[in-house]
Design a protein around this motif. Structure first.
Motif, short mmCIF file in Angstrom:
data_model
loop_
_atom_site.label_atom_id
_atom_site.label_comp_id
_atom_site.label_asym_id
_atom_site.label_seq_id
_atom_site.Cartn_x
_atom_site.Cartn_y
_atom_site.Cartn_z
N SER A 81 0.77 -1.38 0.18
CA SER A 81 0.06 -0.03 0.02
C SER A 81 0.89 1.61 -0.36
CB SER A 81 -1.12 0.44 0.95
OG SER A 81 -1.96 -0.53 1.06
N TYR A 82 -0.10 2.76 -0.22
CA TYR A 82 1.05 3.79 -0.53
C TYR A 82 -0.30 4.44 0.06
CZ TYR A 82 3.59 0.99 -3.38
OH TYR A 82 4.88 -0.14 -3.76
N TYR A 83 0.74 5.93 0.48
CA TYR A 83 -0.32 6.47 0.91
C TYR A 83 0.07 8.03 1.20
CZ TYR A 83 -1.57 2.12 3.93
OH TYR A 83 -1.60 1.31 4.22
N VAL A 84 -1.38 8.88 0.63
CA VAL A 84 -0.71 10.30 0.78
C VAL A 84 -1.23 10.44 2.16
CG1 VAL A 84 -1.56 12.55 -0.42
CG2 VAL A 84 -0.67 10.80 -1.73
N TYR A 85 -0.46 11.82 2.35
CA TYR A 85 -1.05 12.17 3.83
C TYR A 85 -0.99 13.29 3.93
CZ TYR A 85 4.51 11.71 4.67
OH TYR A 85 5.28 12.39 4.99
N ILE A 86 -1.88 14.13 4.73
CA ILE A 86 -1.69 15.80 5.21
C ILE A 86 -1.55 16.09 6.85
CG2 ILE A 86 -2.55 17.95 5.52
CD1 ILE A 86 -4.61 16.64 2.85
N LEU A 87 -0.15 16.43 7.13
CA LEU A 87 0.42 16.63 8.50
C LEU A 87 -0.16 17.93 8.74
CD1 LEU A 87 3.71 15.25 8.79
CD2 LEU A 87 1.20 13.87 9.31
N TYR B 59 -5.11 13.79 8.09
CA TYR B 59 -5.87 12.98 6.95
C TYR B 59 -4.80 12.16 6.03
CZ TYR B 59 -8.12 12.93 2.48
OH TYR B 59 -8.28 12.06 1.02
N PHE B 60 -5.66 11.05 5.54
CA PHE B 60 -4.57 10.33 4.58
C PHE B 60 -5.82 9.74 3.30
CE2 PHE B 60 -5.82 7.28 8.31
CZ PHE B 60 -5.74 6.42 7.78
N GLU B 61 -5.22 8.79 2.44
CA GLU B 61 -5.43 8.18 1.61
C GLU B 61 -5.05 7.34 1.15
OE1 GLU B 61 -6.56 10.01 -1.91
OE2 GLU B 61 -7.48 11.91 -0.85
N GLN B 62 -4.97 5.69 0.69
CA GLN B 62 -4.74 4.69 0.46
C GLN B 62 -4.46 4.76 -0.83
OE1 GLN B 62 -5.76 1.37 3.17
NE2 GLN B 62 -3.94 -0.03 2.38
N GLU C 94 -0.38 13.13 -5.01
CA GLU C 94 -0.37 13.90 -3.52
C GLU C 94 0.75 15.35 -4.81
OE1 GLU C 94 4.25 14.88 -1.83
OE2 GLU C 94 4.50 13.37 -3.43
N LYS C 95 1.22 15.30 -5.80
CA LYS C 95 1.52 15.80 -6.88
C LYS C 95 0.33 17.51 -6.57
CE LYS C 95 5.79 14.77 -8.25
NZ LYS C 95 5.79 14.39 -10.20
N ARG C 96 -1.05 16.42 -6.93
CA ARG C 96 -2.41 16.93 -6.97
C ARG C 96 -2.81 18.19 -6.15
NH1 ARG C 96 -5.34 12.96 -8.76
NH2 ARG C 96 -4.52 12.46 -10.23
N LEU C 97 -2.70 17.15 -5.24
CA LEU C 97 -3.10 18.16 -3.65
C LEU C 97 -1.76 19.22 -3.51
CD1 LEU C 97 -3.93 14.79 -1.49
CD2 LEU C 97 -5.74 16.61 -2.45
N LYS C 98 -1.09 19.29 -3.61
CA LYS C 98 0.20 20.48 -3.44
C LYS C 98 -0.11 21.06 -4.34
CE LYS C 98 3.71 18.01 -1.25
NZ LYS C 98 5.19 17.57 -1.50
#
Length: 100
Positions: free
Chosen positions: A5-11, A53-56, A67-71
């Motif tokens: 699994s890979y995750y995009v996360y927001i801290l 927040y995170f997505e898998q 990740e690039k899109r969210l940034k």
């Protein structure tokens, strides 16, 4: 060996505070590294250690694209994304890591 699994996360530093978006293949380890401030980094300098927040994902390409899109998103959009599922900006790390 199971699927990875890979995750995009927001801290976040606090509710409405500084945000950091990252991608990893080990969410628990990576957030722990941020919390322990093991690396001289943006998150250490600004105290950005709450997982809000995170997505898998099943593959790294889609995780990196997201990740690039969210940034590139406007800050308001990022806040709305967080608050949709986490209106109180609770630290989700305990949920994923379990008891210490």
């Amino acid at each position: 060996m199971g699927a990875r699994s890979y995750y995009v996360y927001i801290l976040a530093s606090k509710i409405g505070g500084t945000l950091y978006i990252g991608v990893t293949n080990d969410l628990i380890r990576r957030v722990a590294e941020h919390k322990l401030q093991l690396v001289e980094s943006f998150t250490k300098e600004y105290g950005v250690v709450k997982l809000v927040y995170f997505e898998q994902f099943n593959d790294p390409e889609n995780a990196i694209k997201r990740e690039k899109r969210l940034k590139k998103w406007k800050r308001d959009w990022k806040i709305a994304l967080i608050e949709k599922d986490n209106p109180d900006w609770n630290d989700l790390y305990a949920e994923i890591a379990g008891p210490p």
